[in-house]
Design a protein around this motif. Structure first.
Motif, PDB file in Angstrom:
ATOM      1  N   ILE A  14       0.917  -1.125   0.062  1.00 25.98           N
ATOM      2  CA  ILE A  14      -0.002   0.057  -0.111  1.00 25.98           C
ATOM      3  C   ILE A  14       0.679   1.171   0.065  1.00 25.98           C
ATOM      4  O   ILE A  14       0.628   2.233  -0.687  1.00 25.98           O
ATOM      5  N   TYR A  15       1.938   1.195   0.953  1.00 28.46           N
ATOM      6  CA  TYR A  15       2.839   2.450   0.887  1.00 28.46           C
ATOM      7  C   TYR A  15       3.343   2.517  -0.403  1.00 28.46           C
ATOM      8  O   TYR A  15       3.326   3.870  -1.231  1.00 28.46           O
ATOM      9  N   LEU A  16       3.672   1.652  -1.248  1.00 25.83           N
ATOM     10  CA  LEU A  16       4.546   1.845  -2.555  1.00 25.83           C
ATOM     11  C   LEU A  16       3.262   1.987  -3.652  1.00 25.83           C
ATOM     12  O   LEU A  16       3.620   3.151  -4.475  1.00 25.83           O
ATOM     13  N   LEU A  17       2.180   1.708  -3.311  1.00 32.49           N
ATOM     14  CA  LEU A  17       1.121   2.048  -4.298  1.00 32.49           C
ATOM     15  C   LEU A  17       0.774   3.610  -4.211  1.00 32.49           C
ATOM     16  O   LEU A  17       0.824   4.381  -5.360  1.00 32.49           O
ATOM     17  N   GLN A  18       0.594   4.022  -3.020  1.00 35.20           N
ATOM     18  CA  GLN A  18       0.271   5.604  -2.736  1.00 35.20           C
ATOM     19  C   GLN A  18       1.497   6.448  -3.339  1.00 35.20           C
ATOM     20  O   GLN A  18       1.311   7.454  -3.696  1.00 35.20           O
ATOM     21  N   ARG A  19       2.850   5.874  -2.834  1.00 30.99           N
ATOM     22  CA  ARG A  19       3.781   6.594  -3.342  1.00 30.99           C
ATOM     23  C   ARG A  19       3.978   6.580  -4.729  1.00 30.99           C
ATOM     24  O   ARG A  19       4.310   7.785  -5.200  1.00 30.99           O
ATOM     25  N   THR A  20       3.496   5.549  -5.566  1.00 25.81           N
ATOM     26  CA  THR A  20       3.677   5.549  -6.986  1.00 25.81           C
ATOM     27  C   THR A  20       2.465   6.700  -7.463  1.00 25.81           C
ATOM     28  O   THR A  20       2.563   7.285  -8.800  1.00 25.81           O
ATOM     29  N   ALA A  21       1.359   6.513  -6.966  1.00 28.05           N
ATOM     30  CA  ALA A  21       0.137   7.165  -7.514  1.00 28.05           C
ATOM     31  C   ALA A  21       0.166   8.716  -7.297  1.00 28.05           C
ATOM     32  O   ALA A  21      -0.280   9.422  -8.132  1.00 28.05           O
ATOM     33  N   PHE A  22       0.711   9.284  -6.214  1.00 27.19           N
ATOM     34  CA  PHE A  22       1.112  10.662  -6.090  1.00 27.19           C
ATOM     35  C   PHE A  22       2.425  11.137  -6.391  1.00 27.19           C
ATOM     36  O   PHE A  22       3.438  10.367  -6.437  1.00 27.19           O
ATOM     37  N   GLU A  23       2.452  12.351  -6.341  1.00 25.52           N
ATOM     38  CA  GLU A  23       3.650  13.344  -6.849  1.00 25.52           C
ATOM     39  C   GLU A  23       4.891  13.184  -5.651  1.00 25.52           C
ATOM     40  O   GLU A  23       6.040  13.090  -5.946  1.00 25.52           O
ATOM     41  N   SER A  24       4.405  13.048  -4.462  1.00 29.95           N
ATOM     42  CA  SER A  24       5.239  12.749  -3.252  1.00 29.95           C
ATOM     43  C   SER A  24       4.838  11.988  -2.327  1.00 29.95           C
ATOM     44  O   SER A  24       3.812  11.067  -2.851  1.00 29.95           O
ATOM     45  N   ALA A  25       5.533  11.459  -1.034  1.00 31.56           N
ATOM     46  CA  ALA A  25       5.448  10.585  -0.582  1.00 31.56           C
ATOM     47  C   ALA A  25       4.200  11.086   0.837  1.00 31.56           C
ATOM     48  O   ALA A  25       3.862  10.206   1.592  1.00 31.56           O
ATOM     49  N   ASP A  26       3.622  12.293   0.459  1.00 30.19           N
ATOM     50  CA  ASP A  26       2.894  12.653   1.546  1.00 30.19           C
ATOM     51  C   ASP A  26       1.591  11.529   1.802  1.00 30.19           C
ATOM     52  O   ASP A  26       1.626  11.383   2.982  1.00 30.19           O
ATOM     53  N   GLU A  27       1.042  11.233   0.781  1.00 25.61           N
ATOM     54  CA  GLU A  27      -0.204  10.364   1.106  1.00 25.61           C
ATOM     55  C   GLU A  27       0.240   9.090   1.693  1.00 25.61           C
ATOM     56  O   GLU A  27      -0.527   8.527   2.402  1.00 25.61           O
ATOM     57  N   ALA A  28       1.338   8.299   1.015  1.00 30.80           N
ATOM     58  CA  ALA A  28       1.739   7.103   1.758  1.00 30.80           C
ATOM     59  C   ALA A  28       2.007   7.418   3.207  1.00 30.80           C
ATOM     60  O   ALA A  28       1.588   6.614   3.762  1.00 30.80           O
ATOM     61  N   LEU A  29       2.793   8.300   3.506  1.00 29.82           N
ATOM     62  CA  LEU A  29       3.017   8.658   5.036  1.00 29.82           C
ATOM     63  C   LEU A  29       1.886   8.876   5.655  1.00 29.82           C
ATOM     64  O   LEU A  29       1.567   8.627   6.860  1.00 29.82           O
ATOM     65  N   LEU A  30       0.911   9.669   5.217  1.00 33.63           N
ATOM     66  CA  LEU A  30      -0.431   9.979   5.940  1.00 33.63           C
ATOM     67  C   LEU A  30      -1.128   8.670   6.338  1.00 33.63           C
ATOM     68  O   LEU A  30      -1.568   8.425   7.547  1.00 33.63           O
ATOM     69  N   PRO A  76      -6.490   8.710   1.300  1.00 36.44           N
ATOM     70  CA  PRO A  76      -6.385   8.992   0.061  1.00 36.44           C
ATOM     71  C   PRO A  76      -7.070   7.652  -0.636  1.00 36.44           C
ATOM     72  O   PRO A  76      -7.190   6.654  -0.080  1.00 36.44           O
ATOM     73  N   VAL A  77      -7.280   7.894  -1.936  1.00 31.92           N
ATOM     74  CA  VAL A  77      -7.604   6.871  -2.800  1.00 31.92           C
ATOM     75  C   VAL A  77      -6.735   6.756  -4.016  1.00 31.92           C
ATOM     76  O   VAL A  77      -6.399   8.021  -4.516  1.00 31.92           O
ATOM     77  N   ALA A  78      -6.087   5.894  -4.395  1.00 33.46           N
ATOM     78  CA  ALA A  78      -5.386   5.519  -5.595  1.00 33.46           C
ATOM     79  C   ALA A  78      -5.268   4.243  -6.308  1.00 33.46           C
ATOM     80  O   ALA A  78      -5.610   3.407  -5.677  1.00 33.46           O
ATOM     81  N   VAL A  79      -5.145   4.367  -7.389  1.00 34.02           N
ATOM     82  CA  VAL A  79      -5.151   3.294  -8.496  1.00 34.02           C
ATOM     83  C   VAL A  79      -3.727   3.100  -9.051  1.00 34.02           C
ATOM     84  O   VAL A  79      -3.325   4.390  -9.618  1.00 34.02           O
ATOM     85  N   LEU A  80      -3.155   2.188  -9.108  1.00 34.95           N
ATOM     86  CA  LEU A  80      -1.794   2.134 -10.016  1.00 34.95           C
ATOM     87  C   LEU A  80      -2.008   2.862 -11.370  1.00 34.95           C
ATOM     88  O   LEU A  80      -3.040   2.272 -12.175  1.00 34.95           O
TER      89      LEU A  80
END
Ligand SMILES: CC(C)(COP(=O)(O)OP(=O)(O)OC[C@H]1O[C@@H](n2cnc3c(N)ncnc32)[C@H](O)[C@@H]1OP(=O)(O)O)[C@@H](O)C(=O)NCCC(=O)NCCS
Length: 169
Positions: A14-30, A76-80
């Motif tokens: 999930i961390y990697l997916l969120q990190r990939t989907a957004f421009e920064s790591a903010d959402e993954a860290l959130l 957040p919501v994110a899709v690869l």
């Protein structure tokens, strides 16, 4: 494709997916911060052939008027990227609405694209005279009532997000 609740083995994915989907790591860290520190969270993944394609996360938010009122923020919501525009996010949102309703949660708030979220029944919070805690055009702050009239006594209130959201730029 199935939509299911997160298990421990999904956390790094999930961390990697969120990190990939957004421009920064903010959402993954959130997500990591809220998972650890927020009193209520719901985390779902969309999986196909043992591959996680999408992820959605919800966390408790409050009104100061009634801190026990059960409502959540979708973020957040994110899709690869290679699996977008194929209904993955829609499937995550629909399943989450079903689970949250069954749990007795009263409302979902989201900051997002009005056209996208309107498809699931979200309306601008201004419809309920509920204020937006973020500095964005007010039509982007939306909610979905999960129980009829649950929000009728909260006109003039502003939802309070978990302090983990303060780190978002
Ligand atoms: C937004 C996102 C989650 C959508 O995932 P998805 O699986 O492609 O969404 P779906 O296939 O269920 O829905 C696609 C529909 O939503 C629309 N859509 C997708 N992103 C949109 C956006 N940012 N604004 C408006 N509409 C959007 C598409 O045009 C499409 O419309 P259609 O059904 O009328 O053709 C995905 O694009 C993503 O991960 N983006 C990066 C992270 C992000 O911005 N997340 C949202 C903010 S938390």
């Amino acid at each position: 494709m199935i939509v299911r609740k997160e298990i421990n083995e999904d956390i790094d994915v999930i961390y990697l997916l969120q990190r990939t989907a957004f421009e920064s790591a903010d959402e993954a860290l959130l997500v990591d911060n809220l998972r650890e520190n927020c009193p209520y969270t719901l985390s779902l993944v969309a999986e196909d052939k043992n591959k996680v394609l999408g992820h959605i996360f919800f966390s408790r938010i409050n009104f100061s008027k009634d801190p026990n009122f059960a409502m959540v923020a979708l973020a957040p919501v994110a899709v690869l990227p290679e699996f977008r525009n194929d209904g993955v996010a829609s499937a995550l949102i629909k399943k989450a609405i079903e689970i949250l309703t069954q749990e007795g949660q009263k409302a979902i708030f989201v900051l997002g694209e009005p056209d996208f979220y309107a498809k699931f029944g979200f309306v601008p919070t201004s419809y309920y005279q509920i204020n937006c805690p973020f500095d964005v055009p007010k039509e982007f702050f939306m909610l979905l009532e999960l129980e009829e009239d649950a929000l009728s006594s909260f006109a003039g209130e502003t939802p309070i997000y978990h302090k983990a959201f303060d780190a978002l730029s």
